[in-house]
Write a protein that holds these residues in place. Structure first.
Motif, PDB file in Angstrom:
ATOM      1  N   ASN A 198      -2.801   9.040   1.454  1.00 48.72           N
ATOM      2  CA  ASN A 198      -2.338   9.919   2.517  1.00 48.72           C
ATOM      3  C   ASN A 198      -0.835  10.147   2.382  1.00 48.72           C
ATOM      4  OD1 ASN A 198      -4.905   9.999   3.990  1.00 48.72           O
ATOM      5  ND2 ASN A 198      -4.504   7.841   4.394  1.00 48.72           N
ATOM      6  N   HIS A 205       0.819  -1.220   0.000  1.00 53.03           N
ATOM      7  CA  HIS A 205       0.000   0.000   0.000  1.00 53.03           C
ATOM      8  C   HIS A 205       0.850   1.266   0.000  1.00 53.03           C
ATOM      9  CE1 HIS A 205       1.133  -0.980   4.073  1.00 53.03           C
ATOM     10  NE2 HIS A 205       0.838   0.236   4.463  1.00 53.03           N
ATOM     11  N   PRO A 231      -8.344   8.073  -0.179  1.00 52.75           N
ATOM     12  CA  PRO A 231      -7.571   6.880   0.149  1.00 52.75           C
ATOM     13  C   PRO A 231      -6.066   7.108   0.211  1.00 52.75           C
ATOM     14  CG  PRO A 231      -8.273   6.803  -2.137  1.00 52.75           C
ATOM     15  CD  PRO A 231      -8.931   8.011  -1.535  1.00 52.75           C
ATOM     16  N   CYS A 286     -13.546   9.440   2.770  1.00 48.61           N
ATOM     17  CA  CYS A 286     -12.141   9.734   3.062  1.00 48.61           C
ATOM     18  C   CYS A 286     -11.278   9.487   1.832  1.00 48.61           C
ATOM     19  CB  CYS A 286     -11.641   8.863   4.215  1.00 48.61           C
ATOM     20  SG  CYS A 286     -12.491   9.148   5.781  1.00 48.61           S
ATOM     21  N   SER A 318     -13.305  -3.149  -1.885  1.00 50.08           N
ATOM     22  CA  SER A 318     -14.627  -2.579  -2.146  1.00 50.08           C
ATOM     23  C   SER A 318     -14.898  -2.541  -3.636  1.00 50.08           C
ATOM     24  CB  SER A 318     -14.704  -1.164  -1.565  1.00 50.08           C
ATOM     25  OG  SER A 318     -13.724  -0.346  -2.166  1.00 50.08           O
ATOM     26  N   GLN A 353      -4.959   3.727   1.651  1.00 52.28           N
ATOM     27  CA  GLN A 353      -5.781   3.028   2.636  1.00 52.28           C
ATOM     28  C   GLN A 353      -7.239   3.369   2.402  1.00 52.28           C
ATOM     29  OE1 GLN A 353      -4.713   3.878   6.689  1.00 52.28           O
ATOM     30  NE2 GLN A 353      -6.026   2.278   7.536  1.00 52.28           N
ATOM     31  N   GLN A 354      -8.030   2.359   2.125  1.00 47.86           N
ATOM     32  CA  GLN A 354      -9.459   2.557   1.927  1.00 47.86           C
ATOM     33  C   GLN A 354     -10.135   2.680   3.279  1.00 47.86           C
ATOM     34  OE1 GLN A 354      -9.525  -1.068  -0.641  1.00 47.86           O
ATOM     35  NE2 GLN A 354     -10.770   0.181  -2.009  1.00 47.86           N
ATOM     36  N   GLN A 355     -10.700   3.875   3.546  1.00 48.33           N
ATOM     37  CA  GLN A 355     -11.279   4.175   4.851  1.00 48.33           C
ATOM     38  C   GLN A 355     -12.750   4.550   4.769  1.00 48.33           C
ATOM     39  OE1 GLN A 355      -8.213   6.400   7.425  1.00 48.33           O
ATOM     40  NE2 GLN A 355      -7.720   7.084   5.354  1.00 48.33           N
ATOM     41  N   GLY A 356     -13.396   4.181   3.693  1.00 47.48           N
ATOM     42  CA  GLY A 356     -14.788   4.559   3.546  1.00 47.48           C
ATOM     43  C   GLY A 356     -14.957   5.593   2.457  1.00 47.48           C
TER      44      GLY A 356
END
Length: 462
Positions: free
Chosen positions: A77, A32, A75, A73, A341, A67-70
């Protein structure tokens, strides 16, 4: 079985300096992590390039975590940014070194820098410079490749090419780099050098003299094992297939991708016109027939190379294209990170080819699409810089479309995470590509719908 191909933008990031190289970490547990390098020729206050014996070139190395956070957000960072000399290429070693991922970087000062991934007390990770080596005076380091492309950790070496036309080979002993060999390989810039991942005593190089050459370190660099002028312009991209022995892909300013069998370098297996100079080529990390091409003036394309590899004549079909960059397509790479997802829905799309025009908002990008017949906006951030997911598409009439079936076990669908960057607009894009069977699909002209990123390809599963 026809297949439906779709690309979708996930996030766009302004790198401020011109972006030319991007690499996902291939080491397990760090899939990632993304690195992006930039290159900028310094200009005076009036906008003119500074004139000096040695032009000033600056760069910056970015480190990101995906990072898949919903849905609400972003992804991607940013973890770190490091000001450096201008960067021409970055590559991760395919295996950990001293238990950590190691990133190599080719710079405009003729230096190779090596940065190790370290964990910080706050739980984040960052890169620390652990070593560097000079290739020679008055030259730019233009490319680098690791000998570890098939995951072998013994006798780790790096090959690099430079603006003096030289190829340089270095070996790693514990934490020290040793120069093993350097030779004049090309008459002008040696744009690219790469290992054969199946026999790392074999090195390929390409230069601005339009030549693709092979070298065997066992017999020394006094004479190439072959020299080909199948490309009509400078050779700037080479990648050995890590899954299929002897298979090699090369790209050139002549806007063609050539596939080769290393046992017969007299003529290529196939030749594919892609409409732009091919600055980078990347084989998929797990699917042996998929090839990603960064095509400078003509976007990014995914080629299906199965038939060519197996001996059929003809060009490789393009399965998908990513067309949302507005400048030279330079850096591109596949990630091995899993996409759990489903792909985000997109707004109602026009049926005409579109052009993307950026307008900067906060630290990221707002993309406005305009076509001859209609226009619409896709905003990844609002005016306050907050991330906005793409709105759901209107529900189609079930009687007017063909339902996409669930793929059979012997023909699984593919979902891939990718990153790409473009030069003068200094933009990094993270996007996904989904490829799945579709019943009743018909292949459109050229295999690609430029407005939507959708295509129907009658190719077999990789």
């Amino acid at each position: 079985m026809a297949w439906k191909s779709r690309t979708r933008s996930l996030q766009v990031f302004d790198t401020e300096l011109s972006a030319d190289t991007v690499e996902w970490c291939p080491v397990p547990q760090w899939h990632h992590i993304l690195a992006c390098g930039t290159y900028q020729l310094q200009k005076s206050q009036d906008g003119a390039v500074e004139e000096s014996v040695t032009p000033s070139r600056i760069g910056r190395l970015y480190l990101f975590r995906f990072q898949q956070q919903g849905a609400l957000c972003p992804p991607l960072n940013e973890l770190q940014r490091i000001d450096t000399p201008a960067i021409l290429d970055v590559k991760w070693c395919h295996v950990p070194v001293s238990g950590r991922p190691l990133l190599g970087m080719a710079t405009a000062t003729g230096e190779l820098q090596f940065h190790s991934m370290q964990d910080k007390l706050d739980g984040r990770c960052s890169l620390d410079k652990v070593s560097s080596t000079e290739l020679g005076p008055e030259r730019l380091a233009l490319s680098l490749d690791w000998s570890t492309g098939r995951g072998e950790s013994s006798a780790i070496r790096v090959v690099s090419s430079d603006s003096k036309g030289c190829v340089n080979v270095l070996g790693l002993t514990e934490t020290t780099w040793t120069a093993l060999s350097q030779w004049k390989a090309h008459d002008f810039e040696a744009w690219i050098a790469a290992f054969s991942y199946w026999d790392t005593q074999i090195i390929y190089s390409g230069g601005d003299d339009c030549k693709l050459k092979g070298w065997d370190l066992r017999i020394g660099p006094s004479c190439p094992t072959f020299s080909s002028k199948s490309h009509s312009m400078g050779v700037c991209s080479i990648h050995s297939n890590p899954h299929r022995e002897h298979i090699l892909a090369t790209g050139s300013y002549d806007e063609h991708v050539l596939l080769w069998d290393g046992r017969n370098m007299r003529r290529p297996l196939s030749e594919s016109a892609v409409g732009g100079g091919v600055w980078r080529l990347k084989w998929h990390p797990t699917h042996e027939h998929l090839l990603l091409a960064a095509c400078m003036h003509n976007d990014f394309h995914i080629l299906h190379c199965q038939e060519a590899i197996e001996g059929s004549d003809g060009p490789c079909p393009i399965l998908a294209s990513y067309v949302l960059h507005n400048s030279l397509a330079y850096g591109a790479d596949w990630s091995q990170a899993c996409l759990d997802s489903p792909p985000p829905a997109s707004p109602q799309e026009s049926g005409e080819p579109s052009q993307a025009q950026p307008a900067q908002v906060g630290g990221h990008l707002r993309i406005q699409y305009e076509s001859p017949t209609a226009s619409f906006d896709t905003s990844l951030e609002d005016e306050m810089g907050r991330y906005i997911p793409e709105p759901p598409s209107p529900q189609p009439d079930p009687c007017s479309v063909v339902t996409t079936p669930t793929p059979a076990l012997d023909s699984p669908s593919i979902s891939c995470l990718l990153a790409s960057c473009s030069f003068y607009d200094h933009m990094l894009h993270v996007w996904r590509w989904d490829w799945c069977p579709k019943e009743g699909a018909t292949k459109v002209a050229g295999g690609q719908d430029q407005a939507t990123g959708d295509s129907a390809a009658a190719a077999a599963s990789p």
